[in-house]
Design a protein around this motif. Structure first.
Motif, mmCIF file in Angstrom:
data_model
loop_
_atom_site.group_PDB
_atom_site.id
_atom_site.type_symbol
_atom_site.label_atom_id
_atom_site.label_comp_id
_atom_site.label_asym_id
_atom_site.label_seq_id
_atom_site.Cartn_x
_atom_site.Cartn_y
_atom_site.Cartn_z
ATOM 1 N N GLY A 148 0.776 -1.228 0.000
ATOM 2 C CA GLY A 148 0.000 0.000 0.000
ATOM 3 C C GLY A 148 0.805 1.274 0.000
ATOM 4 O O GLY A 148 2.031 1.267 0.082
ATOM 5 N N PRO A 149 0.087 2.396 -0.079
ATOM 6 C CA PRO A 149 0.726 3.687 -0.321
ATOM 7 C C PRO A 149 1.553 4.258 0.826
ATOM 8 O O PRO A 149 2.226 5.265 0.647
ATOM 9 C CB PRO A 149 -0.465 4.609 -0.633
ATOM 10 C CG PRO A 149 -1.636 3.951 -0.021
ATOM 11 C CD PRO A 149 -1.351 2.474 -0.036
ATOM 12 N N SER A 150 1.568 3.626 1.982
ATOM 13 C CA SER A 150 2.326 4.188 3.102
ATOM 14 C C SER A 150 3.800 3.788 3.085
ATOM 15 O O SER A 150 4.524 4.092 4.022
ATOM 16 C CB SER A 150 1.690 3.764 4.428
ATOM 17 O OG SER A 150 1.808 2.365 4.583
ATOM 18 N N GLY A 151 4.232 3.114 2.049
ATOM 19 C CA GLY A 151 5.638 2.720 2.009
ATOM 20 C C GLY A 151 5.959 1.908 0.780
ATOM 21 O O GLY A 151 5.249 1.943 -0.223
ATOM 22 N N MET A 152 7.048 1.162 0.885
ATOM 23 C CA MET A 152 7.507 0.327 -0.221
ATOM 24 C C MET A 152 7.722 -1.105 0.238
ATOM 25 O O MET A 152 8.719 -1.744 -0.083
ATOM 26 C CB MET A 152 8.798 0.898 -0.805
ATOM 27 C CG MET A 152 8.603 2.208 -1.547
ATOM 28 S SD MET A 152 7.440 2.083 -2.924
ATOM 29 C CE MET A 152 8.380 1.094 -4.066
ATOM 30 N N SER A 153 6.770 -1.627 1.006
ATOM 31 C CA SER A 153 6.877 -3.021 1.434
ATOM 32 C C SER A 153 5.986 -3.888 0.554
ATOM 33 O O SER A 153 4.972 -3.433 0.013
ATOM 34 C CB SER A 153 6.518 -3.180 2.916
ATOM 35 O OG SER A 153 5.148 -2.922 3.129
ATOM 36 N N PHE A 154 6.398 -5.139 0.431
ATOM 37 C CA PHE A 154 5.708 -6.095 -0.433
ATOM 38 C C PHE A 154 5.577 -7.418 0.304
ATOM 39 O O PHE A 154 6.453 -7.795 1.082
ATOM 40 C CB PHE A 154 6.508 -6.320 -1.724
ATOM 41 C CG PHE A 154 6.621 -5.085 -2.566
ATOM 42 C CD1 PHE A 154 5.747 -4.870 -3.611
ATOM 43 C CD2 PHE A 154 7.599 -4.138 -2.307
ATOM 44 C CE1 PHE A 154 5.850 -3.714 -4.389
ATOM 45 C CE2 PHE A 154 7.706 -2.987 -3.074
ATOM 46 C CZ PHE A 154 6.825 -2.779 -4.120
ATOM 47 N N LEU A 155 4.493 -8.123 0.032
ATOM 48 C CA LEU A 155 4.294 -9.458 0.570
ATOM 49 C C LEU A 155 4.376 -10.431 -0.590
ATOM 50 O O LEU A 155 3.646 -10.286 -1.583
ATOM 51 C CB LEU A 155 2.936 -9.581 1.266
ATOM 52 C CG LEU A 155 2.644 -10.954 1.882
ATOM 53 C CD1 LEU A 155 3.621 -11.251 3.019
ATOM 54 C CD2 LEU A 155 1.214 -11.015 2.378
ATOM 55 N N ALA A 156 5.264 -11.390 -0.471
ATOM 56 C CA ALA A 156 5.425 -12.405 -1.511
ATOM 57 C C ALA A 156 4.882 -13.726 -1.003
ATOM 58 O O ALA A 156 5.139 -14.114 0.140
ATOM 59 C CB ALA A 156 6.900 -12.550 -1.872
#
Length: 141
Positions: free
Chosen positions: A9-17
């Protein structure tokens, strides 16, 4: 092989794989890139996956050769290009193999087989990076 990577989401640059085998891994970016430094960077995941791939091979090869292996660590040190794309340009794999009566030629052979024949990750990275390896053997009583 399949996986899915979803932006959190827009609050950062984290990703779930999510891997094809059903496991979840979180990745995050550096603060200067909008991340929050809460998880490994994607390129760190590439490097650690390569270490896992080759360590797996080394352990399997030594076990198949009936070596008395008790432990295996692989420390990777990598350099990346200064400009985009910032590919890996140098990677050293340093193995610390623990066991009883391990012969240097056994360990060297296992590492060489992994890097030359079995570890698809390091063979792919070898297309852009100068790959070297070293090892040490720790004898257990």
């Amino acid at each position: 092989m399949e996986c899915k990577v979803s932006w959190n989401g827009p609050s950062g640059m984290s990703f779930l794989a999510q891997t094809g085998s059903g496991h979840l891994v979180t990745m995050d970016g550096a603060p200067e890139g909008g991340g929050h430094n809460l998880a490994p960077r994607p390129m760190e995941m590439v490097l650690l996956g390569t270490g896992g791939c080759t360590a797996y091979d080394v352990v399997l090869i030594l076990k198949k050769g009936r070596a008395d292996i008790r432990g295996c660590e692989c420390v990777l040190k990598a350099e990346r290009a200064d400009t985009e794309p910032k590919v890996f340009t140098k990677i050293n794999f340093h193995f610390v193999v623990t066991g009883k009566g391990l012969k240097p030629e056994q360990v060297e052979r296992a590492i060489t087989l992994s890097h030359d024949k079995y570890c698809s990750a390091s063979i792919m990275l070898g297309k852009t990076a100068d790959i070297t390896h070293s090892f040490e053997i720790v004898e257990v009583a």
